[in-house]
Design an enzyme around this catalytic site. Structure first.
Site, PDB file in Angstrom:
ATOM      1  N   TYR A 130      24.526 114.037 120.905  1.00 30.82           N
ATOM      2  CA  TYR A 130      25.843 114.116 121.466  1.00 30.82           C
ATOM      3  C   TYR A 130      26.924 114.044 120.215  1.00 30.82           C
ATOM      4  CZ  TYR A 130      30.017 114.359 124.522  1.00 30.82           C
ATOM      5  OH  TYR A 130      30.856 114.733 125.317  1.00 30.82           O
ATOM      6  N   SER A 152      35.081 114.725 121.706  1.00 28.54           N
ATOM      7  CA  SER A 152      35.144 113.742 122.412  1.00 28.54           C
ATOM      8  C   SER A 152      35.241 112.385 121.397  1.00 28.54           C
ATOM      9  CB  SER A 152      33.368 113.533 122.683  1.00 28.54           C
ATOM     10  OG  SER A 152      32.982 112.466 123.160  1.00 28.54           O
TER      11      SER A 152
END
Length: 234
Positions: A146, A133
């Site tokens: 995350y 990401s």
């Protein structure tokens, strides 16, 4: 058994293939003439070989990989680890179980799937595409779980590329925000604002398929694929 040549995808295992980027990649693989097989907690809408697994549990992930490979003739040509989850909030506000599940699914689940797939991928000189990401490159507040998991995927993938050089192709895919259900149900402060520009998952899926289409020995090491207006990467 014939070896796939350049641009022949063969059999591609996709985690999280029932929705979002994973489902878009299933469609892209099939459109390119490949065979998509899926690991997910939900059954895909598309009629593809599927195994249930909760990637928070490594043994479950490894079992599903081995089962799918056996069901599809013992050959595997590529893996795309699209599955992921999140738990937004400050570190001391997010429940321990929720925080750790993000790391287990996103990082440890990715490692478990690859670990189980490696023997078959070495045999086919196949390709691994991991899904990190832009938050694996640039940290944001209220995203410790995350970011920790996706920074970990970046490190895992780079080390794996060095470890398997000459045996298996390894690509790190770093997508930005996409129009998927990933953001559904979030509090307003953690959801994309209505005017933000996000990528279509099918466009990111096309990048993953491009990486998987390279011949043995030719590797796309890393790709950042995001909307031109995104600012959440260095």
């Amino acid at each position: 058994m014939n070896q796939p040549t350049k641009n022949e995808l063969g059999t591609v295992l996709i985690t999280g293939g029932a929705s979002g980027l994973g489902a878009a990649t299933v469609d892209a693989v099939q459109a390119a003439g490949g065979v998509a097989i899926v690991i997910d907690r939900d059954k895909p809408d598309t009629d593809v070989p599927w195994e249930y697994a909760d990637l928070a549990y490594s043994e479950d992930a490894e079992r599903a990989v081995r089962s799918l490979i056996a069901r599809t003739g013992g050959r595997l040509d590529a893996v795309f680890t699209a599955a992921g989850t999140d738990a937004c909030g400050k570190l001391d506000d997010v429940a321990t179980e929720d925080w750790e599940r993000v790391v287990r699914v996103n990082l440890l689940g990715t490692a478990a799937v690859i670990r189980a797939a490696l023997p078959a991928l070495r045999a086919s000189r196949g390709t691994i595409v991991t899904c990190a990401s832009t938050l694996g490159l640039k940290a944001l507040p209220d995203a410790t779980a995350y970011c920790a998991s996706k920074f970990g995927v970046v490190g895992l993938t780079r080390a794996l590329a060095a470890e398997t050089a000459g045996e298996v192709g390894v690509t790190l895919l770093i997508p930005g925000g996409m129009h998927t259900a990933f953001f559904d149900g979030r509090p307003a402060q953690y959801a994309p604002p209505p005017d933000i520009q996000l990528n279509k998952p099918e466009d990111v899926a096309a990048a993953a398929v491009f990486a998987m289409s390279q011949p043995p020995g030719c590797e796309i090491r890393e790709m950042v694929v995001c909307h031109s207006t995104e600012r959440s990467w260095p």
